[in-house]
Design a protein around this motif. Sequence first.
Motif, mmCIF file in Angstrom:
data_model
loop_
_atom_site.group_PDB
_atom_site.id
_atom_site.type_symbol
_atom_site.label_atom_id
_atom_site.label_comp_id
_atom_site.label_asym_id
_atom_site.label_seq_id
_atom_site.Cartn_x
_atom_site.Cartn_y
_atom_site.Cartn_z
ATOM 1 N N PRO A 144 -1.996 12.878 0.347
ATOM 2 C CA PRO A 144 -1.866 11.485 0.092
ATOM 3 C C PRO A 144 -0.505 10.976 -0.284
ATOM 4 N N GLU A 145 0.281 11.682 -1.074
ATOM 5 C CA GLU A 145 1.841 11.402 -1.363
ATOM 6 C C GLU A 145 2.446 11.103 -0.041
ATOM 7 N N ALA A 146 2.447 11.762 0.933
ATOM 8 C CA ALA A 146 3.098 11.679 2.102
ATOM 9 C C ALA A 146 2.717 10.452 2.914
ATOM 10 N N LYS A 147 1.446 10.149 2.938
ATOM 11 C CA LYS A 147 0.745 9.153 3.657
ATOM 12 C C LYS A 147 1.200 8.035 2.931
ATOM 13 N N VAL A 148 1.321 7.747 1.837
ATOM 14 C CA VAL A 148 1.908 6.510 1.189
ATOM 15 C C VAL A 148 3.265 6.390 1.350
ATOM 16 N N ALA A 149 4.138 7.387 1.547
ATOM 17 C CA ALA A 149 5.673 7.275 1.685
ATOM 18 C C ALA A 149 5.672 6.920 3.255
ATOM 19 N N ASP A 150 5.148 7.518 3.927
ATOM 20 C CA ASP A 150 5.089 7.261 5.587
ATOM 21 C C ASP A 150 4.818 5.823 5.855
ATOM 22 N N ALA A 151 3.944 5.189 5.333
ATOM 23 C CA ALA A 151 3.317 4.041 5.610
ATOM 24 C C ALA A 151 4.240 3.043 4.974
ATOM 25 N N MET A 152 4.728 3.205 3.864
ATOM 26 C CA MET A 152 5.815 2.257 3.391
ATOM 27 C C MET A 152 7.190 2.315 3.886
ATOM 28 N N ARG A 153 7.446 3.447 4.328
ATOM 29 C CA ARG A 153 8.608 3.511 5.125
ATOM 30 C C ARG A 153 8.376 2.879 6.621
ATOM 31 N N GLU A 154 7.680 3.096 7.100
ATOM 32 C CA GLU A 154 7.413 2.523 8.682
ATOM 33 C C GLU A 154 7.047 1.141 8.516
ATOM 34 N N HIS A 155 6.248 0.610 7.432
ATOM 35 C CA HIS A 155 5.747 -0.930 7.375
ATOM 36 C C HIS A 155 6.548 -1.444 6.079
ATOM 37 N N ALA A 156 7.821 -1.349 6.028
ATOM 38 C CA ALA A 156 8.495 -1.688 5.055
ATOM 39 C C ALA A 156 8.188 -3.267 4.642
ATOM 40 N N GLU A 157 8.231 -4.175 5.617
ATOM 41 C CA GLU A 157 8.008 -5.417 5.345
ATOM 42 C C GLU A 157 6.684 -5.842 5.064
ATOM 43 N N MET A 158 5.663 -4.800 5.235
ATOM 44 C CA MET A 158 4.270 -5.062 4.840
ATOM 45 C C MET A 158 4.240 -4.670 3.415
ATOM 46 N N ALA A 159 5.261 -3.998 2.808
ATOM 47 C CA ALA A 159 5.228 -3.727 1.515
ATOM 48 C C ALA A 159 5.966 -4.673 0.657
ATOM 49 N N SER A 160 6.554 -5.620 1.299
ATOM 50 C CA SER A 160 7.417 -6.509 0.694
ATOM 51 C C SER A 160 7.403 -8.051 1.470
ATOM 52 N N GLY A 161 8.098 -7.825 2.240
ATOM 53 C CA GLY A 161 8.227 -9.339 3.095
ATOM 54 C C GLY A 161 9.597 -9.585 4.027
ATOM 55 N N ALA A 162 9.607 -10.527 4.698
ATOM 56 C CA ALA A 162 10.901 -10.793 5.540
ATOM 57 C C ALA A 162 11.831 -11.187 4.707
ATOM 58 N N GLY A 163 13.033 -10.678 4.792
ATOM 59 C CA GLY A 163 14.391 -10.987 3.998
ATOM 60 C C GLY A 163 14.270 -10.173 2.734
ATOM 61 N N ARG A 164 13.348 -9.724 2.506
ATOM 62 C CA ARG A 164 13.296 -9.036 0.803
ATOM 63 C C ARG A 164 14.241 -7.773 0.690
ATOM 64 N N ASP A 165 15.142 -7.787 -0.229
ATOM 65 C CA ASP A 165 16.054 -6.591 -0.370
ATOM 66 C C ASP A 165 15.443 -5.250 -0.215
ATOM 67 N N VAL A 166 14.329 -4.991 -1.121
ATOM 68 C CA VAL A 166 13.582 -3.563 -0.784
ATOM 69 C C VAL A 166 13.439 -3.242 0.378
ATOM 70 N N ALA A 167 12.952 -4.278 1.314
ATOM 71 C CA ALA A 167 12.799 -3.481 2.699
ATOM 72 C C ALA A 167 13.990 -3.343 3.521
ATOM 73 N N ALA A 168 15.016 -4.335 3.259
ATOM 74 C CA ALA A 168 16.371 -4.013 3.762
ATOM 75 C C ALA A 168 16.914 -2.676 3.448
ATOM 76 N N LEU A 169 16.644 -2.470 2.084
ATOM 77 C CA LEU A 169 17.203 -1.019 1.622
ATOM 78 C C LEU A 169 16.630 0.107 2.192
ATOM 79 N N MET A 170 15.341 0.029 2.554
ATOM 80 C CA MET A 170 14.536 1.209 3.468
ATOM 81 C C MET A 170 14.911 1.201 4.776
ATOM 82 N N ARG A 171 15.370 0.056 5.323
ATOM 83 C CA ARG A 171 15.767 0.040 6.580
ATOM 84 C C ARG A 171 17.074 0.409 6.777
#
Length: 338
Positions: A223-250
Motif C-alpha cells: 500500500p505504501e508503494a502504491k501511494v508513492a507511485d500514484a503521487m509521483r506519476e500524477h503529481a498535479e492530481m495531488a496538487s494542481g497546475a503550477g503548484r510548487d510541490v508538483a514542480a518539485l516532484m517533477r
Amino acid sequence: MYSSSPADAPIVREPLHAPVAHLIRDGVVEGIHYGSVVVLGADGEVQFQLGDVEAAFYPRSALKPVQAVAMLRAGLPLDGDLLSLAAASHSGEERHLTGARRILGLAGLTEDDLRNVPDMPYGPAVRDTWIREGRQPSRLAQNCSGKHAAMLWTAKLNGWSLDDYLDPDHPLQQAIAEIVEDLTGQRIARTTVDGCGAPLFSISLHGLARAVSRIAAAAPGTPEAKVADAMREHAEMASGAGRDVAALMRAVPGLLAKDGFEGVEVAALPDGRAVAVKIADGANRARIPVTAAALARAGVAPELLTEFAGEALLGGGRPVGFVRPVRSLEPVEAPVCA
C-alpha cells in the motif's frame, strides 16, 4: 507493520524553533523566518536537525499520504490518478472535481454524502474564475474532497456508518490513527479537527519524516508503494497546475513530496532519504527554499533545485533581495545525484 510498540507520544510544548531563512534586501537582513528542519539518511537515522524536531505539532495536509496508506490497508481499491487525488490538497481544477465525483460514483455515493466543509477552489486562478462566474463554495471544490470521497468509500466497503465518518471514534478514523502510529513509530500526542473537518493527529516533525520515508522506500506492490507511485506519476492530481510541490516532484527523479498548511513540507526519495520542514509563522515563501536546502543537505544535486531557491524581494518593481535559507542548512560536502 513497522512497529508493534510505537515510542511514546512527542511532548506537547512550545516548539524551540530556530532561524531557518533570512529575508535579505540589498545586503541587509530585513526579516527572519523561524522553524524546524530534519533530514534523515537512507538508514532512517537523523543526519541533520535544526530547531525542534521532537515537539508535538500538527502536520496538516502533509499527513495525507499516510491517511491514504491507511485506507488502502483497509481495502480501498484505488490506484493511479484517483489514488493520488485521495492524498491530495488539490487546486479545485475540473480534473480534481471530476476525479472526486468518480470516486463517489464508484462507491455509489454523491456529493451530498461528503462532510467536508464547502469552500472555493484553493488554486488562485481557479478561484478567481469561480468568483467571476458567480459560483458558490462547494464540498467538491474544497481541497480535501478527494480524501473525503475515499474515506466514504473505505467506510462503505467495510460496512461502517457513513454519516459520522469524521468522528475520531469512528472505525475508519481509528484505523487511520493506528497506521499513523505505525508509520511514524510514535504514539499520537493529541487529536484535533483539521480545516476540512477530518481528525488531525499531532506527531513530531521527526515522526512525519520517518513515515513518508517509509512510504517512499516501500517494496513494490505494498500500500505504501502504491501511494508513492500514484503521487509521483500524477503529481498535479495531488496538487494542481503550477503548484510548487508538483514542480518539485517533477524536478527531482523519484521524489515524493507533500505540503501542508501553516508552512509544512515533507519529501522523501526512493532510497529512504527524507526531509521535513515546519515554518513557524506558516509562510509559504520560506517553505520551499528551506525544503530545497534540506534536500540538498540530504544529497540531492543542487542543479535540480535551482528553481526552488525562493522568490525575489521587490523594490520599485525590480528585484532587490531574496529569501535565503540560513547558512547552517548548506550542504557540508559534495552532493550526489538523486
